[in-house]
Design an enzyme around this catalytic site. Structure first.
Site, PDB file in Angstrom:
ATOM      1  N   PHE A  12     -31.478   3.338  77.661  1.00  0.00           N
ATOM      2  CA  PHE A  12     -32.910   3.198  77.360  1.00  0.00           C
ATOM      3  C   PHE A  12     -33.100   1.878  76.647  1.00  0.00           C
ATOM      4  O   PHE A  12     -32.126   1.278  76.168  1.00  0.00           O
ATOM      5  CB  PHE A  12     -33.446   4.371  76.513  1.00  0.00           C
ATOM      6  CG  PHE A  12     -32.556   4.761  75.365  1.00  0.00           C
ATOM      7  CD1 PHE A  12     -32.443   3.957  74.233  1.00  0.00           C
ATOM      8  CD2 PHE A  12     -31.825   5.943  75.404  1.00  0.00           C
ATOM      9  CE1 PHE A  12     -31.625   4.322  73.177  1.00  0.00           C
ATOM     10  CE2 PHE A  12     -31.001   6.316  74.357  1.00  0.00           C
ATOM     11  CZ  PHE A  12     -30.899   5.502  73.230  1.00  0.00           C
ATOM     12  N   TYR A  19     -25.177  -7.523  83.077  1.00  0.00           N
ATOM     13  CA  TYR A  19     -25.080  -7.835  81.634  1.00  0.00           C
ATOM     14  C   TYR A  19     -23.785  -7.287  81.018  1.00  0.00           C
ATOM     15  O   TYR A  19     -23.577  -7.398  79.817  1.00  0.00           O
ATOM     16  CB  TYR A  19     -26.342  -7.416  80.861  1.00  0.00           C
ATOM     17  CG  TYR A  19     -26.735  -5.952  80.898  1.00  0.00           C
ATOM     18  CD1 TYR A  19     -25.931  -4.964  80.331  1.00  0.00           C
ATOM     19  CD2 TYR A  19     -27.958  -5.564  81.432  1.00  0.00           C
ATOM     20  CE1 TYR A  19     -26.311  -3.640  80.327  1.00  0.00           C
ATOM     21  CE2 TYR A  19     -28.351  -4.233  81.447  1.00  0.00           C
ATOM     22  CZ  TYR A  19     -27.518  -3.275  80.891  1.00  0.00           C
ATOM     23  OH  TYR A  19     -27.902  -1.955  80.881  1.00  0.00           O
ATOM     24  N   GLY A  51     -28.101  -5.619  90.333  1.00  0.00           N
ATOM     25  CA  GLY A  51     -29.338  -5.981  89.627  1.00  0.00           C
ATOM     26  C   GLY A  51     -30.294  -4.816  89.789  1.00  0.00           C
ATOM     27  O   GLY A  51     -29.858  -3.699  90.068  1.00  0.00           O
TER      28      GLY A  51
HETATM   29  C1  HXC Z   1     -34.359   5.128  70.865  1.00  0.00           C
HETATM   30  C2  HXC Z   1     -33.489   7.147  71.584  1.00  0.00           C
HETATM   31  C3  HXC Z   1     -34.201   7.032  72.821  1.00  0.00           C
HETATM   32  C4  HXC Z   1     -35.021   5.868  73.020  1.00  0.00           C
HETATM   33  C5  HXC Z   1     -33.064   8.883  72.845  1.00  0.00           C
HETATM   34  N1  HXC Z   1     -32.812   8.305  71.658  1.00  0.00           N
HETATM   35  N2  HXC Z   1     -33.903   8.131  73.582  1.00  0.00           N
HETATM   36  N3  HXC Z   1     -33.576   6.199  70.628  1.00  0.00           N
HETATM   37  N4  HXC Z   1     -35.072   4.956  72.021  1.00  0.00           N
HETATM   38  N5  HXC Z   1     -35.721   5.695  74.147  1.00  0.00           N
HETATM   39  C6  HXC Z   1     -31.971   8.832  70.575  1.00  0.00           C
HETATM   40  C7  HXC Z   1     -32.517  10.143  70.039  1.00  0.00           C
HETATM   41  O1  HXC Z   1     -33.513   9.922  69.057  1.00  0.00           O
HETATM   42  C8  HXC Z   1     -31.249  10.763  69.444  1.00  0.00           C
HETATM   43  O2  HXC Z   1     -30.925  10.180  68.207  1.00  0.00           O
HETATM   44  C9  HXC Z   1     -30.171  10.322  70.404  1.00  0.00           C
HETATM   45  O3  HXC Z   1     -30.669   9.151  71.077  1.00  0.00           O
HETATM   46  C10 HXC Z   1     -29.873  11.391  71.444  1.00  0.00           C
HETATM   47  O4  HXC Z   1     -31.081  11.698  72.113  1.00  0.00           O
HETATM   48  P1  HXC Z   1     -31.260  12.968  73.041  1.00  0.00           P
HETATM   49  O5  HXC Z   1     -32.619  12.888  73.667  1.00  0.00           O
HETATM   50  O6  HXC Z   1     -30.896  14.206  72.298  1.00  0.00           O
HETATM   51  O7  HXC Z   1     -30.115  12.740  74.148  1.00  0.00           O
HETATM   52  P2  HXC Z   1     -29.891  13.455  75.539  1.00  0.00           P
HETATM   53  O8  HXC Z   1     -30.884  14.545  75.787  1.00  0.00           O
HETATM   54  O9  HXC Z   1     -28.438  13.782  75.645  1.00  0.00           O
HETATM   55  O10 HXC Z   1     -30.242  12.309  76.620  1.00  0.00           O
HETATM   56  C11 HXC Z   1     -29.399  11.212  76.823  1.00  0.00           C
HETATM   57  C12 HXC Z   1     -30.218   9.981  77.126  1.00  0.00           C
HETATM   58  C13 HXC Z   1     -31.176  10.243  78.331  1.00  0.00           C
HETATM   59  C14 HXC Z   1     -29.231   8.836  77.417  1.00  0.00           C
HETATM   60  C15 HXC Z   1     -31.055   9.649  75.906  1.00  0.00           C
HETATM   61  O11 HXC Z   1     -31.965   9.092  78.579  1.00  0.00           O
HETATM   62  C16 HXC Z   1     -30.436  10.622  79.590  1.00  0.00           C
HETATM   63  O12 HXC Z   1     -30.157  11.786  79.819  1.00  0.00           O
HETATM   64  N6  HXC Z   1     -30.129   9.637  80.461  1.00  0.00           N
HETATM   65  C17 HXC Z   1     -29.365   9.854  81.722  1.00  0.00           C
HETATM   66  C18 HXC Z   1     -29.899   9.048  82.856  1.00  0.00           C
HETATM   67  C19 HXC Z   1     -30.179   7.587  82.567  1.00  0.00           C
HETATM   68  O13 HXC Z   1     -30.247   7.134  81.417  1.00  0.00           O
HETATM   69  N7  HXC Z   1     -30.353   6.845  83.674  1.00  0.00           N
HETATM   70  C20 HXC Z   1     -30.639   5.428  83.615  1.00  0.00           C
HETATM   71  C21 HXC Z   1     -29.430   4.627  83.934  1.00  0.00           C
HETATM   72  S1  HXC Z   1     -30.038   3.081  84.343  1.00  0.00           S
HETATM   73  P3  HXC Z   1     -31.270  10.934  66.780  1.00  0.00           P
HETATM   74  O14 HXC Z   1     -30.753  10.019  65.748  1.00  0.00           O
HETATM   75  O15 HXC Z   1     -32.765  11.070  66.784  1.00  0.00           O
HETATM   76  O16 HXC Z   1     -30.565  12.260  66.856  1.00  0.00           O
HETATM   77  C22 HXC Z   1     -29.008   1.839  83.933  1.00  0.00           C
HETATM   78  C23 HXC Z   1     -29.467   0.530  84.561  1.00  0.00           C
HETATM   79  C24 HXC Z   1     -28.995  -0.702  83.905  1.00  0.00           C
HETATM   80  O17 HXC Z   1     -28.060   2.002  83.231  1.00  0.00           O
HETATM   81  C25 HXC Z   1     -29.447  -2.012  84.537  1.00  0.00           C
HETATM   82  C26 HXC Z   1     -30.806  -2.116  85.089  1.00  0.00           C
HETATM   83  C27 HXC Z   1     -31.122  -3.447  85.742  1.00  0.00           C
HETATM   84  P1  NAP Z   2     -29.963   7.869  87.377  1.00  0.00           P
HETATM   85  O1  NAP Z   2     -30.504   8.426  88.642  1.00  0.00           O
HETATM   86  O2  NAP Z   2     -30.607   8.256  86.101  1.00  0.00           O
HETATM   87  O3  NAP Z   2     -28.394   8.199  87.338  1.00  0.00           O
HETATM   88  C1  NAP Z   2     -27.675   8.524  86.203  1.00  0.00           C
HETATM   89  C2  NAP Z   2     -26.885   9.778  86.490  1.00  0.00           C
HETATM   90  O4  NAP Z   2     -25.926   9.996  85.455  1.00  0.00           O
HETATM   91  C3  NAP Z   2     -27.743  11.028  86.589  1.00  0.00           C
HETATM   92  O5  NAP Z   2     -27.457  11.696  87.808  1.00  0.00           O
HETATM   93  C4  NAP Z   2     -27.301  11.875  85.406  1.00  0.00           C
HETATM   94  O6  NAP Z   2     -27.359  13.266  85.731  1.00  0.00           O
HETATM   95  C5  NAP Z   2     -25.874  11.397  85.200  1.00  0.00           C
HETATM   96  N1  NAP Z   2     -25.394  11.615  83.839  1.00  0.00           N
HETATM   97  C6  NAP Z   2     -25.946  11.193  82.678  1.00  0.00           C
HETATM   98  N2  NAP Z   2     -25.243  11.629  81.625  1.00  0.00           N
HETATM   99  C7  NAP Z   2     -24.192  12.317  82.129  1.00  0.00           C
HETATM  100  C8  NAP Z   2     -23.102  13.010  81.544  1.00  0.00           C
HETATM  101  N3  NAP Z   2     -22.938  13.065  80.211  1.00  0.00           N
HETATM  102  N4  NAP Z   2     -22.214  13.622  82.358  1.00  0.00           N
HETATM  103  C9  NAP Z   2     -22.354  13.575  83.693  1.00  0.00           C
HETATM  104  N5  NAP Z   2     -23.356  12.935  84.315  1.00  0.00           N
HETATM  105  C10 NAP Z   2     -24.274  12.312  83.546  1.00  0.00           C
HETATM  106  O7  NAP Z   2     -29.989   6.263  87.402  1.00  0.00           O
HETATM  107  P2  NAP Z   2     -29.500   5.200  88.495  1.00  0.00           P
HETATM  108  O8  NAP Z   2     -30.456   4.072  88.406  1.00  0.00           O
HETATM  109  O9  NAP Z   2     -29.230   5.844  89.796  1.00  0.00           O
HETATM  110  O10 NAP Z   2     -28.131   4.691  87.847  1.00  0.00           O
HETATM  111  C11 NAP Z   2     -26.884   4.916  88.466  1.00  0.00           C
HETATM  112  C12 NAP Z   2     -25.873   3.868  88.002  1.00  0.00           C
HETATM  113  O11 NAP Z   2     -26.296   2.571  88.391  1.00  0.00           O
HETATM  114  C13 NAP Z   2     -25.679   3.798  86.478  1.00  0.00           C
HETATM  115  O12 NAP Z   2     -24.326   3.532  86.186  1.00  0.00           O
HETATM  116  C14 NAP Z   2     -26.515   2.607  86.088  1.00  0.00           C
HETATM  117  O13 NAP Z   2     -26.082   2.024  84.888  1.00  0.00           O
HETATM  118  C15 NAP Z   2     -26.257   1.712  87.275  1.00  0.00           C
HETATM  119  N6  NAP Z   2     -27.222   0.661  87.472  1.00  0.00           N
HETATM  120  C16 NAP Z   2     -28.477   0.958  87.912  1.00  0.00           C
HETATM  121  C17 NAP Z   2     -29.367  -0.066  88.158  1.00  0.00           C
HETATM  122  C18 NAP Z   2     -30.739   0.199  88.684  1.00  0.00           C
HETATM  123  O14 NAP Z   2     -31.515  -0.748  88.783  1.00  0.00           O
HETATM  124  N7  NAP Z   2     -31.092   1.404  89.050  1.00  0.00           N
HETATM  125  C19 NAP Z   2     -28.994  -1.394  87.911  1.00  0.00           C
HETATM  126  C20 NAP Z   2     -27.694  -1.654  87.442  1.00  0.00           C
HETATM  127  C21 NAP Z   2     -26.821  -0.611  87.252  1.00  0.00           C
HETATM  128  P3  NAP Z   2     -27.601  14.448  84.648  1.00  0.00           P
HETATM  129  O15 NAP Z   2     -28.785  14.083  83.850  1.00  0.00           O
HETATM  130  O16 NAP Z   2     -27.755  15.662  85.523  1.00  0.00           O
HETATM  131  O17 NAP Z   2     -26.346  14.535  83.841  1.00  0.00           O
END
Ligand code: HXC
Ligand code: NAP
Length: 284
Positions: free
Chosen positions: A99, A149, A191
């Site tokens: 995030f 990055y 990207g």
């Molecule tokens: C600041 C945050 C926050 C935010 C959560 N937290 N979201 N802090 N800004 N937006 C903090 C909370 O306050 C808490 O801290 C701690 O993080 C844990 O939060 P939870 O909500 O309890 O965590 P959880 O439910 O386990 O969710 C994990 C997550 C969530 C990472 C926060 O976003 C998730 O499930 N993500 C999975 C999928 C995902 O992120 N996909 C995107 C990948 S894209 P405190 O101190 O309050 O307890 C990617 C692309 C990169 O990587 C490149 C793009 C070009």
């Molecule tokens: P996404 O759909 O949110 O994928 C993230 C996946 O990770 C979800 O299926 C999530 O499923 C799983 N996950 C998160 N926490 C987990 C845990 N603790 N254990 C097991 N699974 C977990 O996002 P996406 O864009 O497709 O991203 C996929 C990959 O591409 C990531 O590595 C991301 O960093 C990379 N990436 C994406 C972009 C982009 O532009 N989209 C760019 C660069 C790199 P659950 O919530 O069910 O666990």
């Protein structure tokens, strides 16, 4: 892109395979003849995706719930995969959490949550599968999804940048150490490729308006999932048997555009170049 049946007979685990890019890459693996194991925390999401993917491709998909931060749950995925399909041939480490936030606003738990999913989760999966392959004297392929990055670093996603850098280092290190076991390790650095998971967390509407990520990309478009799937399938297949320790960027030129000192001159219009040229010839 690849020939039909390029992945025939391969059993491939995709972490985070029920959504976004993991699902798209998994779909192409199935179309190329692989059996797929998809894993993430939410079983309902996995089951729904497995059903869809099987209907769309005619392939076989095993959904297994697993939090990759928990080693025992990974061992269970490996066990279930082997009992359904036999030997595992490849692991796509794709799951992630991320995030945007100014770093000083993060709690230490917020930092932990991202690093634990991305780095700990990836080394857990890699260690568990690697040990299994080495013990059974089986070859295998790791493919890890990082980001550009991972090597430049990036503000506002600092936990993710730290963790992805670690993941990149992991594959480069193991490419050297585990090649003797016929285990290859590579990475892809995408990207921006639109997915619900990334867009809702990284480019919420108000923010996207201010930064317009498209402006940073020389090709002036986002990536298409199939373009990423093509590259992933190649790196997972035997066609890339001699590629080991590599990270392939697929970003339309985005990061290199940001890095080049004078690339911003794109903003200079033709008339201004004409004016500068006239001034230069007058000086002569
Ligand atoms: C600041 C945050 C926050 C935010 C959560 N937290 N979201 N802090 N800004 N937006 C903090 C909370 O306050 C808490 O801290 C701690 O993080 C844990 O939060 P939870 O909500 O309890 O965590 P959880 O439910 O386990 O969710 C994990 C997550 C969530 C990472 C926060 O976003 C998730 O499930 N993500 C999975 C999928 C995902 O992120 N996909 C995107 C990948 S894209 P405190 O101190 O309050 O307890 C990617 C692309 C990169 O990587 C490149 C793009 C070009
Ligand atoms: P996404 O759909 O949110 O994928 C993230 C996946 O990770 C979800 O299926 C999530 O499923 C799983 N996950 C998160 N926490 C987990 C845990 N603790 N254990 C097991 N699974 C977990 O996002 P996406 O864009 O497709 O991203 C996929 C990959 O591409 C990531 O590595 C991301 O960093 C990379 N990436 C994406 C972009 C982009 O532009 N989209 C760019 C660069 C790199 P659950 O919530 O069910 O666990």
């Amino acid at each position: 892109m690849l020939k039909e049946n390029s992945l025939k007979g391969k059993n491939i685990i995709v972490t985070g395979g029920g959504t976004g890019l993991g699902k798209s890459m998994g779909k192409y693996f199935l179309e190329l003849g692989a059996n797929l194991i998809i894993t993430s925390r939410k079983l309902e999401v996995l089951e729904k995706s497995a059903d869809e993917l099987e209907k769309e491709t005619g392939g076989k998909v095993l959904p297994v719930a697993c939090d990759i931060r928990k080693y025992d749950e990974i061992l269970n995925v490996i066990e279930q995969s082997e009992s359904k399909f036999g030997q595992i041939h490849g692991v796509l480490n794709n799951a992630a959490g991320n995030f945007i936030s100014p770093t000083e606003r993060l709690s230490h738990r917020a930092f932990d949550i991202v690093v634990d999913i991305v780095l700990r989760g990836t080394y857990n999966f890699t260690l568990a599968t690697g040990k299994n392959w080495i013990e059974k004297k089986q070859p295998g392929t790791f493919l890890n999804i990082v980001t550009t990055y991972a090597w430049t670093g990036s503000g506002y996603v600092v936990p993710s940048a730290c963790a992805k850098a670690g993941v990149l280092s992991l594959i480069r290190s193991l490419a050297a150490e585990w090649a003797k076991y016929k285990i290859r390790s590579n990475a892809i650095a995408p990207g921006p490729f639109p997915t619900e998971g990334a867009w809702e967390r990284l480019f919420p509407a108000d923010v996207a308006e201010k930064i317009d990520p498209l402006k940073r990309i020389p090709l002036k478009r986002f990536g298409d999932h199939q373009e990423l799937a093509n590259l992933a399938a190649y790196l997972m297949s035997d066609y890339s048997a001699y590629v080991n320790g590599e990270v392939v960027t697929i970003d339309g030129g985005e990061w290199i555009n940001g890095a080049g000192e004078f690339n911003g001159l794109e903003a200079v219009p033709q008339e201004m170049w004409d004016k500068l040229e006239k001034m230069r010839s007058r000086k002569k």
